[in-house]
Design a protein around this motif. Structure first.
Motif, PDB file in Angstrom:
ATOM      1  N   GLN A  70      10.869   8.291   7.692  1.00  0.00           N
ATOM      2  CA  GLN A  70       9.929   9.165   7.846  1.00  0.00           C
ATOM      3  C   GLN A  70       8.781   9.401   6.700  1.00  0.00           C
ATOM      4  O   GLN A  70       7.726   9.591   7.386  1.00  0.00           O
ATOM      5  CB  GLN A  70      10.787  10.750   7.554  1.00  0.00           C
ATOM      6  CG  GLN A  70      11.760  10.864   8.867  1.00  0.00           C
ATOM      7  CD  GLN A  70      12.793  12.138   8.672  1.00  0.00           C
ATOM      8  OE1 GLN A  70      12.345  12.823   7.611  1.00  0.00           O
ATOM      9  NE2 GLN A  70      13.429  12.261   9.399  1.00  0.00           N
ATOM     10  N   LYS A  71       9.076   9.096   5.565  1.00  0.00           N
ATOM     11  CA  LYS A  71       8.014   9.364   4.703  1.00  0.00           C
ATOM     12  C   LYS A  71       7.125   8.133   4.632  1.00  0.00           C
ATOM     13  O   LYS A  71       6.066   8.155   4.649  1.00  0.00           O
ATOM     14  CB  LYS A  71       8.514   9.175   3.148  1.00  0.00           C
ATOM     15  CG  LYS A  71       7.710   9.646   2.154  1.00  0.00           C
ATOM     16  CD  LYS A  71       8.335   9.819   0.851  1.00  0.00           C
ATOM     17  CE  LYS A  71       7.296  10.317  -0.107  1.00  0.00           C
ATOM     18  NZ  LYS A  71       8.050  10.632  -1.501  1.00  0.00           N
ATOM     19  N   LEU A  72       7.795   6.800   4.976  1.00  0.00           N
ATOM     20  CA  LEU A  72       6.724   5.736   5.178  1.00  0.00           C
ATOM     21  C   LEU A  72       5.973   5.837   6.603  1.00  0.00           C
ATOM     22  O   LEU A  72       4.849   5.584   6.491  1.00  0.00           O
ATOM     23  CB  LEU A  72       7.811   4.354   5.543  1.00  0.00           C
ATOM     24  CG  LEU A  72       8.031   3.620   4.310  1.00  0.00           C
ATOM     25  CD1 LEU A  72       9.054   2.336   4.623  1.00  0.00           C
ATOM     26  CD2 LEU A  72       6.815   3.101   3.896  1.00  0.00           C
ATOM     27  N   GLN A  73       6.611   6.527   7.628  1.00  0.00           N
ATOM     28  CA  GLN A  73       5.755   6.933   8.769  1.00  0.00           C
ATOM     29  C   GLN A  73       4.855   7.810   8.521  1.00  0.00           C
ATOM     30  O   GLN A  73       3.500   7.494   8.839  1.00  0.00           O
ATOM     31  CB  GLN A  73       6.870   7.251   9.769  1.00  0.00           C
ATOM     32  CG  GLN A  73       6.025   7.490  11.144  1.00  0.00           C
ATOM     33  CD  GLN A  73       7.380   8.381  12.135  1.00  0.00           C
ATOM     34  OE1 GLN A  73       8.331   8.529  11.578  1.00  0.00           O
ATOM     35  NE2 GLN A  73       6.860   8.178  13.429  1.00  0.00           N
ATOM     36  N   LEU A 104       0.874  -1.338  -0.071  1.00  0.00           N
ATOM     37  CA  LEU A 104       0.097   0.104  -0.043  1.00  0.00           C
ATOM     38  C   LEU A 104       0.864   1.196   0.003  1.00  0.00           C
ATOM     39  O   LEU A 104       0.431   2.577  -0.342  1.00  0.00           O
ATOM     40  CB  LEU A 104      -1.105   0.113   1.266  1.00  0.00           C
ATOM     41  CG  LEU A 104      -2.084  -0.978   1.468  1.00  0.00           C
ATOM     42  CD1 LEU A 104      -2.604  -1.036   2.657  1.00  0.00           C
ATOM     43  CD2 LEU A 104      -2.893  -0.945   0.368  1.00  0.00           C
ATOM     44  N   PHE A 105       2.104   0.985   0.558  1.00  0.00           N
ATOM     45  CA  PHE A 105       3.180   2.228   0.490  1.00  0.00           C
ATOM     46  C   PHE A 105       4.426   1.903  -0.432  1.00  0.00           C
ATOM     47  O   PHE A 105       4.967   0.857  -0.322  1.00  0.00           O
ATOM     48  CB  PHE A 105       3.620   2.541   2.108  1.00  0.00           C
ATOM     49  CG  PHE A 105       2.312   2.651   2.898  1.00  0.00           C
ATOM     50  CD1 PHE A 105       1.223   3.263   2.935  1.00  0.00           C
ATOM     51  CD2 PHE A 105       2.325   1.409   3.868  1.00  0.00           C
ATOM     52  CE1 PHE A 105       0.112   3.042   3.851  1.00  0.00           C
ATOM     53  CE2 PHE A 105       1.291   1.322   4.897  1.00  0.00           C
ATOM     54  CZ  PHE A 105       0.252   2.198   4.720  1.00  0.00           C
ATOM     55  N   LYS A 106       4.743   2.962  -1.154  1.00  0.00           N
ATOM     56  CA  LYS A 106       5.764   2.851  -2.129  1.00  0.00           C
ATOM     57  C   LYS A 106       6.652   4.179  -1.974  1.00  0.00           C
ATOM     58  O   LYS A 106       5.994   5.264  -2.033  1.00  0.00           O
ATOM     59  CB  LYS A 106       5.442   2.869  -3.410  1.00  0.00           C
ATOM     60  CG  LYS A 106       6.375   2.259  -4.494  1.00  0.00           C
ATOM     61  CD  LYS A 106       5.953   2.285  -5.823  1.00  0.00           C
ATOM     62  CE  LYS A 106       5.204   0.831  -5.909  1.00  0.00           C
ATOM     63  NZ  LYS A 106       4.709   0.670  -7.260  1.00  0.00           N
ATOM     64  N   VAL A 107       7.813   3.894  -1.279  1.00  0.00           N
ATOM     65  CA  VAL A 107       8.876   5.257  -1.268  1.00  0.00           C
ATOM     66  C   VAL A 107       9.766   5.276  -2.317  1.00  0.00           C
ATOM     67  O   VAL A 107      10.649   4.008  -2.396  1.00  0.00           O
ATOM     68  CB  VAL A 107       9.161   5.484   0.069  1.00  0.00           C
ATOM     69  CG1 VAL A 107      10.128   6.526   0.433  1.00  0.00           C
ATOM     70  CG2 VAL A 107       7.950   5.829   1.210  1.00  0.00           C
ATOM     71  N   HIS A 108      10.081   6.131  -3.003  1.00  0.00           N
ATOM     72  CA  HIS A 108      11.465   6.145  -3.857  1.00  0.00           C
ATOM     73  C   HIS A 108      12.405   7.132  -3.434  1.00  0.00           C
ATOM     74  O   HIS A 108      11.953   8.221  -3.093  1.00  0.00           O
ATOM     75  CB  HIS A 108      10.934   6.603  -5.409  1.00  0.00           C
ATOM     76  CG  HIS A 108      10.139   5.556  -6.041  1.00  0.00           C
ATOM     77  ND1 HIS A 108      10.406   4.645  -6.648  1.00  0.00           N
ATOM     78  CD2 HIS A 108       8.704   5.442  -6.269  1.00  0.00           C
ATOM     79  CE1 HIS A 108       9.785   3.815  -7.314  1.00  0.00           C
ATOM     80  NE2 HIS A 108       8.580   4.504  -7.037  1.00  0.00           N
ATOM     81  N   GLN A 109      13.470   6.584  -3.248  1.00  0.00           N
ATOM     82  CA  GLN A 109      14.768   7.477  -2.963  1.00  0.00           C
ATOM     83  C   GLN A 109      15.593   7.398  -4.359  1.00  0.00           C
ATOM     84  O   GLN A 109      15.483   6.280  -4.931  1.00  0.00           O
ATOM     85  CB  GLN A 109      15.455   7.090  -1.803  1.00  0.00           C
ATOM     86  CG  GLN A 109      14.438   7.184  -0.618  1.00  0.00           C
ATOM     87  CD  GLN A 109      14.488   8.692  -0.144  1.00  0.00           C
ATOM     88  OE1 GLN A 109      15.337   9.542   0.131  1.00  0.00           O
ATOM     89  NE2 GLN A 109      13.244   9.228  -0.072  1.00  0.00           N
ATOM     90  N   PHE A 135      11.461   1.377  -1.614  1.00  0.00           N
ATOM     91  CA  PHE A 135      10.751   0.731  -0.414  1.00  0.00           C
ATOM     92  C   PHE A 135       9.079   0.260  -0.776  1.00  0.00           C
ATOM     93  O   PHE A 135       8.579   1.271  -1.395  1.00  0.00           O
ATOM     94  CB  PHE A 135      10.478   1.785   0.813  1.00  0.00           C
ATOM     95  CG  PHE A 135      11.901   2.101   1.318  1.00  0.00           C
ATOM     96  CD1 PHE A 135      12.346   1.663   2.536  1.00  0.00           C
ATOM     97  CD2 PHE A 135      12.959   2.951   0.654  1.00  0.00           C
ATOM     98  CE1 PHE A 135      13.516   1.971   3.265  1.00  0.00           C
ATOM     99  CE2 PHE A 135      14.177   3.107   1.208  1.00  0.00           C
ATOM    100  CZ  PHE A 135      14.434   2.910   2.636  1.00  0.00           C
ATOM    101  N   LEU A 136       8.797  -0.792  -0.621  1.00  0.00           N
ATOM    102  CA  LEU A 136       7.526  -1.428  -0.532  1.00  0.00           C
ATOM    103  C   LEU A 136       6.935  -1.746   0.912  1.00  0.00           C
ATOM    104  O   LEU A 136       7.954  -2.220   1.525  1.00  0.00           O
ATOM    105  CB  LEU A 136       7.373  -2.531  -1.716  1.00  0.00           C
ATOM    106  CG  LEU A 136       7.885  -2.443  -2.744  1.00  0.00           C
ATOM    107  CD1 LEU A 136       7.866  -3.429  -3.846  1.00  0.00           C
ATOM    108  CD2 LEU A 136       6.875  -1.330  -3.379  1.00  0.00           C
ATOM    109  N   ALA A 137       5.984  -1.356   1.291  1.00  0.00           N
ATOM    110  CA  ALA A 137       5.400  -1.706   2.723  1.00  0.00           C
ATOM    111  C   ALA A 137       3.865  -1.836   2.538  1.00  0.00           C
ATOM    112  O   ALA A 137       3.236  -1.343   1.784  1.00  0.00           O
ATOM    113  CB  ALA A 137       5.785  -0.683   3.594  1.00  0.00           C
TER     114      ALA A 137
END
Length: 131
Positions: free
Chosen positions: A112-115, A27-32, A37-39
């Motif tokens: 931080q973004k995932l949080q 449900l969560f995807k963070v690109h750096q 990151f997948l969560a």
């Protein structure tokens, strides 16, 4: 009381089904710049981490190990703030040329973004039942 910052087997994604669950239900995807990151919300009692470093993306074993070590260490220090998430971290091509300090910075931003995403999701998931 002192907070326990360990990285025991309970906080690891261990089997293929655990990883597949995150890939299928992310449900969560963070690109750096050098990480993806997948969560998804965890069904366990704590956050869990899985790190995938493909030989295709990072050729040298010592670089793969360094990346995994940095990701695990960063997660270990931030797991208390993350809530209950199952997280998979994957590096992007070119990561082996990046310094540890830069990778730590990217990991910090990603946690931080995932949080924030998880908190926003929890508010949305809880609010419909209040109406």
């Amino acid at each position: 009381m002192m907070t326990l910052y360990s990285f025991s087997t309970e906080v690891r994604l261990r089997c293929a089904a655990d990883y597949q669950g995150v890939f299928d239900g992310a449900l969560f995807k963070v690109h750096q710049p050098h990480f993806l990151f997948l969560a998804k919300p965890s069904e366990q009692l704590q956050s869990r981490l899985g790190v995938i470093v493909a030989k295709k993306k990072v050729r040298r074993a010592h670089e793969r190990n360094r990346i995994k070590r940095l990701a695990r260490e960063s997660f270990r220090l931030h797991q208390q703030q993350l809530g209950l998430l199952d997280i998979v971290v994957m590096p992007k091509i070119g990561i082996e040329a990046v310094s540890n300090a830069d990778l730590h910075q990217q990991l910090e931003f990603a946690w931080q973004k995932l949080q924030r995403q998880a908190k926003k999701y929890q508010k949305v998931a809880v609010s419909p039942s209040l109406h």
